[in-house]
Write a protein that holds these residues in place. Sequence first.
Motif, PDB file in Angstrom:
ATOM      1  N   GLN A 170      13.857  71.393  38.523  1.00  0.00           N
ATOM      2  CA  GLN A 170      13.640  72.820  38.761  1.00  0.00           C
ATOM      3  C   GLN A 170      14.613  73.302  39.821  1.00  0.00           C
ATOM      4  O   GLN A 170      14.881  72.606  40.809  1.00  0.00           O
ATOM      5  CB  GLN A 170      12.205  73.084  39.214  1.00  0.00           C
ATOM      6  CG  GLN A 170      11.889  74.563  39.396  1.00  0.00           C
ATOM      7  CD  GLN A 170      10.419  74.815  39.671  1.00  0.00           C
ATOM      8  OE1 GLN A 170       9.640  73.878  39.719  1.00  0.00           O
ATOM      9  NE2 GLN A 170      10.042  76.063  39.842  1.00  0.00           N
ATOM     10  N   ASP A 171      15.151  74.492  39.611  1.00  0.00           N
ATOM     11  CA  ASP A 171      16.098  75.055  40.565  1.00  0.00           C
ATOM     12  C   ASP A 171      15.429  75.246  41.931  1.00  0.00           C
ATOM     13  O   ASP A 171      14.270  75.659  42.022  1.00  0.00           O
ATOM     14  CB  ASP A 171      16.619  76.401  40.073  1.00  0.00           C
ATOM     15  CG  ASP A 171      17.454  76.276  38.805  1.00  0.00           C
ATOM     16  OD1 ASP A 171      17.826  75.141  38.457  1.00  0.00           O
ATOM     17  OD2 ASP A 171      17.727  77.310  38.168  1.00  0.00           O
ATOM     18  N   THR A 252       4.238  79.805  43.682  1.00  0.00           N
ATOM     19  CA  THR A 252       5.091  80.173  42.559  1.00  0.00           C
ATOM     20  C   THR A 252       4.740  81.572  42.070  1.00  0.00           C
ATOM     21  O   THR A 252       3.623  82.051  42.230  1.00  0.00           O
ATOM     22  CB  THR A 252       4.936  79.184  41.390  1.00  0.00           C
ATOM     23  OG1 THR A 252       3.568  79.140  40.975  1.00  0.00           O
ATOM     24  CG2 THR A 252       5.374  77.784  41.808  1.00  0.00           C
ATOM     25  N   ARG A 256       8.128  80.027  38.848  1.00  0.00           N
ATOM     26  CA  ARG A 256       9.248  79.677  39.724  1.00  0.00           C
ATOM     27  C   ARG A 256       8.819  79.709  41.182  1.00  0.00           C
ATOM     28  O   ARG A 256       7.927  80.470  41.562  1.00  0.00           O
ATOM     29  CB  ARG A 256      10.422  80.642  39.506  1.00  0.00           C
ATOM     30  CG  ARG A 256      11.065  80.539  38.123  1.00  0.00           C
ATOM     31  CD  ARG A 256      12.224  81.519  38.001  1.00  0.00           C
ATOM     32  NE  ARG A 256      12.905  81.391  36.732  1.00  0.00           N
ATOM     33  CZ  ARG A 256      13.902  80.539  36.502  1.00  0.00           C
ATOM     34  NH1 ARG A 256      14.333  79.762  37.493  1.00  0.00           N
ATOM     35  NH2 ARG A 256      14.468  80.470  35.319  1.00  0.00           N
TER      36      ARG A 256
END
Length: 276
Positions: A170-171, A252, A256
């Motif tokens: 995950q970024d 999140t 994200r």
Amino acid sequence: MSKGRFILLNPGESRLPMPPPTTLKAGAADTEGRFSLIENQGHHDLPSHVHDAFDELVFVLDGELGVDFDGRRHHLTAGMCALLPRGVTHAMRALSEAPVHALHLFSPGGWEAHPEAGQAAESGDIGRFYVLQRGEVRPGRIKVPPAFAAKARGTDTDGRLSLLEMVVAQDIPRHIHHAADEGIYVLDGELVVEYDDRTDKVGKGQFVLLPHGVPHALRCGSAPPPRVIQISSPGGWECFVEDLIEARPHITTGGRLDPVKLNPIAAKYDITYGVP
């Protein structure tokens, strides 16, 4: 200034000339004395010796390495690692005809100025020694996913550093470490590193040093996602990861990581997310 301490090295590149097959990925001059990282692709035949100032963490990438410690030979293969405390006699030797490929992390930094194996009176704590099998981790406060495998914690290294074997699936949004330098060696795949105003793709065998005080972000650049060795100095990154795992449902937005929600936790570790 910290910005000028950024390093990106290709496979085989060295910060200083070193006797082959050794390369210096980061030295004391690069890390403000925090650590030195050596990559060795040779036979590792080192007689019994003592580091009176440096702890040494060995991570085997390929081959078979014998580590003689406290009257016993430990057999390390790919994915295994060992912490060799300062002040205690040890030796290393290849156990196969093929060269051993390994990373050697010294803390504090400075090994590159005194690379010869020396003798000294033993003064270390033999109980700090450990060997981890492939996939094994150092015990922490909670169990975390295998993607964040702690191979050395701050409590193992007198707070000097942490080392994790990580999968960057995950970024990681743009952020600043106000205190810790971060070093990343890519084991597999491709990692996209945004540092200040530049973006680099970092692939297998490359190393990047991200000094504290400069904004950066990490993004997955390959499928499967990149697998890396991540060094944080001073240590403590593994504790931040544990806090994030516990808080996961609350940090999140839309699946994200949300910088606004991250920052109350990150502040305890001198990290700020969402920086321009």
